[in-house]
Design a protein around this motif. Structure first.
Motif: not given
Lengths: 187, 744
Positions: B342-346, B348-349, B352-353, B469
């Motif tokens: 699990f990761k936070s929304g932040m 992931l941003i 995930d590049r 990633e």
């Protein structure tokens, strides 16, 4: 931001909500995630590579002075196979959370032709059992898309999901058709 | 007991001993042996289920033993309790596993679907075309085997392969072949396809006399072998395609799969026993690495030669990772159940590049150096020790000492490619050894290319999204460090694209001018960067829809060596008609003749004249119709399409003619006037050149031509209008003057 992005009454109760529509209602679901994250923690299980967090960040930006903090309210994990979906749901069910659980494009991986239909059904049934247990203590919002023509022999999986939801909302067909050419009219 | 030395050619299951193996002897003999080959697999799960499984399989035919063991699952820190099932042969393992998987679907299985070649390699170190020494008993059963060379030999000792080529005289989907072309190193023959079937006797006699190791065909999978088998049965004339004459040809089902954003269709495959069938038209990478590359791929991946020729390099990398795991006594999961943490929304941003892209400065640039990192992502994986089972690095600094499964697999591959590239430089460019080495290096390049994508692939046994990633994160860091070094050295960075930089500096136009900056980049990144070349000039192109917007990786230019490099233009696209691609390439080649900025104007004029002549040729129906074929594709079943593209319309014509259409199939067509507006090329019917929709092809030609002239300020819209009407006047002079080029 629209306060009722999908027609489920807020605050969400501890039930299984199912929303079916084109593109697994991605935009609406991301709006729901954004709305919930402004006030509380939530868990997102992304089963169809739909968790565009840039969109969520843009949506919350006008409503908070601390978007990073709000984005940290979202705890998210992605699954790329239906075996992983089951493992992910089981992992969440092992320590049932109090916060809402949002599941994006739940059936996407179950339509994978590499997995035999009987196996996909078995894995889905077991995942649904976990979701039933989870929905006792927290709301579970699931999105799915209509079964694509190419996977029509797996249409029974959507039916199974529908039968296991407490509340089901389906996007009207006309709207689905319109979305084929012009998406994201909500909000 | 006798001792035998030879190269392993083919290996497959048999129902009695276990394996059948074919060797090429050092004395040029072709010999078949058998070998007993017990195999093991594992099951894990709740105790009561394992107990039921024990009861179910205990005493079953083929089961040699059952035991309880502790083994290492790569995704679990502590050893797991497993039930070990020892089986008498691979065939009995396959049968039993198929049954128990259906009966005990909730158990976790390991080592259950490992291919026989991979198991054999892991146990004996023997791979396709390995030179081996064998101890064989009087019943031709192998009692001992050891390899005398390794997968990593730079110049391997290879057997003298007998290669037999057979091809129809035309594309069977376009017309009815009337003869077959047969070729070996001893004879060449053209065999007419007569009505009585004499050609079958000729082929059978040639196969028996020459006894080939590799049977190379064109359209062998889709037409030639099915045709020959059907004719042989119909006419009652025997045709022994297999060396193992007791077996029929084995057919592998057609398949459609998704790979790197594309839907790929692979037709049914014909596999032989005792020799290998390679269909050049089904061989996925044949154009890139041909026979030498195919054999290299088979050797390093341990995939059978027939498979190495056809499958994507991802399957090769997967096999290599499984060997590494088996050699380390790590379990090979049947179904990966590892999920993303699990990761936070932040987070992931942030994570995930993809690769770093620095948009180019649109326009024409002189004396530009292109510097590329050597296999950047594999190098990042090895340097950072990025593997699913070990802690991820802090950007590039490894967090774990012992190399994980993925970097351990890649390291020898990476090093071998680097050594082969060095070896290539020891030969003149036209030396046959240089060509062979290049093909082998290309095969290894593809394996290295896919290894990164495979870390994020859903079905990769040793894939993990966080590891995937981490590789792009390392790549971005490396490129940024390189940019900082280049700028500190006074260079202007014109463009960056994932693993390459385009840099220039006033007064720098020779190789030695870039030596220092390259050394410093190597030092600051810890990775190897090479000077790909120095462009006399390079043109970075803008977006077709907005000339102010640059487009990454869309450029063309000419190196000081005269070599032309083109990326992102029509000539590089698979769907562009060959004639249009040729016109565009020739225009660039004409521009490429200019050595300085001052003589560029003359060559622009020449390129334009060539374009105009080509346009006239098209308008006068002088372009052969087959040069205008568009190579389209359908990605879905036809009924799934709501909108109809030209490819879909052509595919529907083929379907209506009774030809099966599968997702991922290439669909060739011609634009025609009137209705229907497309003509499916593979219907095999002739098309009258007057029916060709010239307006459509003029539009395509204008697009290709204007892309070449755009860097000199000539607008695509104006160019297209001129091409279509020729009532406008197109004067190059003002454009050249505006760009500071001599206008003559």
């Amino acid at each position: 931001m629209e306060t009722s992005v999908i027609p489920f009454n807020a605050p969400l109760l501890s039930k299984r909500f199912l929303a079916i529509g084109a593109h697994a209602l991605s935009e609406k679901m991301l709006e729901l995630i954004a709305r919930l994250s402004l006030t509380q923690r939530l868990i997102v299980l992304d089963c169809g590579n739909r968790s565009n967090m840039y969109s969520v960040a843009k949506l919350i930006r006008p409503y908070t002075s601390d978007p990073v903090k709000v984005m940290c309210n979202i705890r998210l994990s992605r699954a790329f196979t239906c075996y992983q979906v089951l493992a992910m749901v089981q992992a969440v069910a092992a320590n049932p959370p109090r916060e809402p659980l949002v599941i994006l494009d739940f059936l996407a991986t179950f339509l994978d032709e590499d997995v035999e239909l009987k196996d996909a059904r078995r894995l889905l049934e077991r995942s649904l059992d976990c979701l039933a247990a989870l929905s006792v203590s927290s709301p579970v919002v699931i999105s799915a898309r209509p079964t694509p023509t190419i996977s029509r022999q797996r249409a029974g999986l959507l039916e199974l999901l529908r039968n296991n939801a407490d509340v089901c909302w389906e996007e009207p067909h006309a709207l689905q058709a319109a979305q084929q050419t012009q998406m994201f009219l909500f909000g | 007991m006798i001792t035998f030395r030879g190269w392993l050619l083919d290996l497959y299951l048999n129902q009695t001993e276990g394996l059948t193996l074919w060797f090429i002897g050092e004395d040029d003999s072709r010999v078949c042996f058998r070998q007993v080959f017990p195999v093991t697999f594992y099951a894990a799960g709740p105790k009561e289920q394992l107990r039921s499984l024990w009861k179910r399989v205990n005493g079953n035919a083929g089961v040699l033993g059952l035991s309880r063991k502790q083994k290492q699952d790569v995704f679990v820190s502590d050893p797991v309790d497993v039930m070990q099932l020892d089986m008498a042969s691979p065939a009995s393992q396959v049968r039993l596993f198929r049954d128990i998987e259906a009966e005990f679907p909730d158990l976790t299985y390991y080592d259950a679907d490992v291919t026989i070649g991979t198991r054999y390699m892991a146990r004996y170190g023997v791979f396709p075309l390995a030179l081996c020494e064998l101890e064989v008993d009087e019943s031709q059963i192998i009692q001992a085997i050891r390899p005398l060379n390794t997968r990593w030999d730079l110049i391997p000792d290879l057997p003298p392969l007998r290669i037999f080529e057979l091809a129809p005289n035309c594309d069977p989907s376009r017309g009815r072949p009337t003869s077959l072309h047969m070729r070996t190193d001893r004879f060449v023959r053209q065999i007419p396809l007569d009505a009585i079937g004499d050609y079958l006797r000729v082929i059978d006699e040639a196969l028996t006399a020459y006894d080939p190791d590799i049977f190379v065909t064109n359209w062998g999978d889709s037409w030639l072998i099915p045709f020959l088998i059907a004719q042989s049965e119909e006419k009652g004339i025997p045709l022994r395609l297999n060396r193992d004459t007791a077996r029929p040809v084995r057919w592998q089902k057609e398949t459609t799969y998704f790979s790197y954003g594309h839907i790929i269709y692979r037709p049914e495959e014909a596999h032989l026993f005792g020799r290998c069938h390679v269909d050049r038209r089904s061989a996925m990478m044949w154009s890139d690495f041909s026979m030498a590359g195919t054999l290299e791929m088979a050797r390093v991946t341990t995939l059978p030669i027939e498979k190495a020729a056809r499958v994507s390099p991802g399957q090769g990398i997967s096999a290599m990772q499984v060997i590494t795991a088996l050699e380390r006594d790590v379990l090979v999961p049947y179904q990966k159940r590892q999920v993303e943490e699990f990761k936070s929304g932040m987070q992931l941003i942030q994570s995930d590049r993809g690769g770093m892209i620095y948009q180019p400065k649109v326009g024409l640039h002189m004396d530009v150096a292109q510097v590329d990192f050597v296999s950047m992502y594999p190098a990042v994986i090895i340097k950072g020790n990025i593997s699913p089972e070990v802690p991820l690095p802090n950007v590039l600094e490894p967090a774990h000492e012992e190399l994980g499964v993925v970097p351990s697999t890649l390291k020898p591959l990476y090093e071998k490619r680097v050594e082969i590239k060095k070896k290539i430089r020891q030969y003149p460019p036209d030396h046959p050894m240089a060509a062979t080495l290049k093909e082998r290096a290309n095969a290894l390049k593809w394996l290295l290319v896919v290894c990164f994508g495979f870390l994020g692939y859903k079905n990769a046994r040793y894939g993990r999204i966080e590891a995937h990633e981490a590789v792009t994160r390392g790549g971005r860091e490396v490129l940024l460090r390189a940019k900082e070094v280049a700028e500190a050295e006074g260079f202007e960075v014109l463009h960056m694209y994932v693993d390459a930089l385009w840099i220039k500096k006033n007064g720098c136009s020779r190789q030695e001018h870039f030596t220092d900056v390259i050394s410093k980049i190597n030092l600051h990144t810890g990775l190897t960067i090479n000077l790909d070349g120095i462009y006399r000039w390079v043109a970075f192109l803008p977006s077709k829809t907005d000339a102010r917007v640059p487009i990454a990786n869309r450029y063309f230019g000419v190196f000081q060596s005269g070599e032309i490099k083109v990326r992102g233009l029509e000539a590089r696209r698979r769907d562009t008609p060959v004639w249009i691609a040729a016109v565009q390439n020739q225009m660039i080649a004409l521009l490429g003749q200019s050595r300085t900025k001052s003589d560029l104007s003359d060559h622009i004029r020449e390129a334009f004249r060539y374009y105009r002549a080509s346009l006239e040729q098209l308008k006068a129906n002088q372009v052969p119709v087959d040069q205008l074929v568009i190579n389209g594709k359908v990605s879905y079943a036809l009924e799934a399409y709501k909108a109809s593209t030209a490819s879909v319309r052509a595919a529907r014509q083929m379907q209506a003619a009774g030809m099966p259409i599968k997702p991922g199939m290439r669909i060739r067509f011609i634009y025609r006037v009137g209705e229907p507006d497309v003509f499916a090329w593979d219907l095999g019917r002739p098309i009258n050149p007057a029916e060709v929709n010239k307006a459509k092809y003029i539009e395509l030609l204008a697009k290709a031509g204007s892309a070449v002239l755009a860097p000199f300020g000539i607008s695509e819209v104006l160019f297209r209008e001129w091409s279509e009407t020729q009532t406008l006047q197109l004067k190059l002079k003002p454009y050249l003057e505006k760009k500071g080029l001599p206008s003559g």
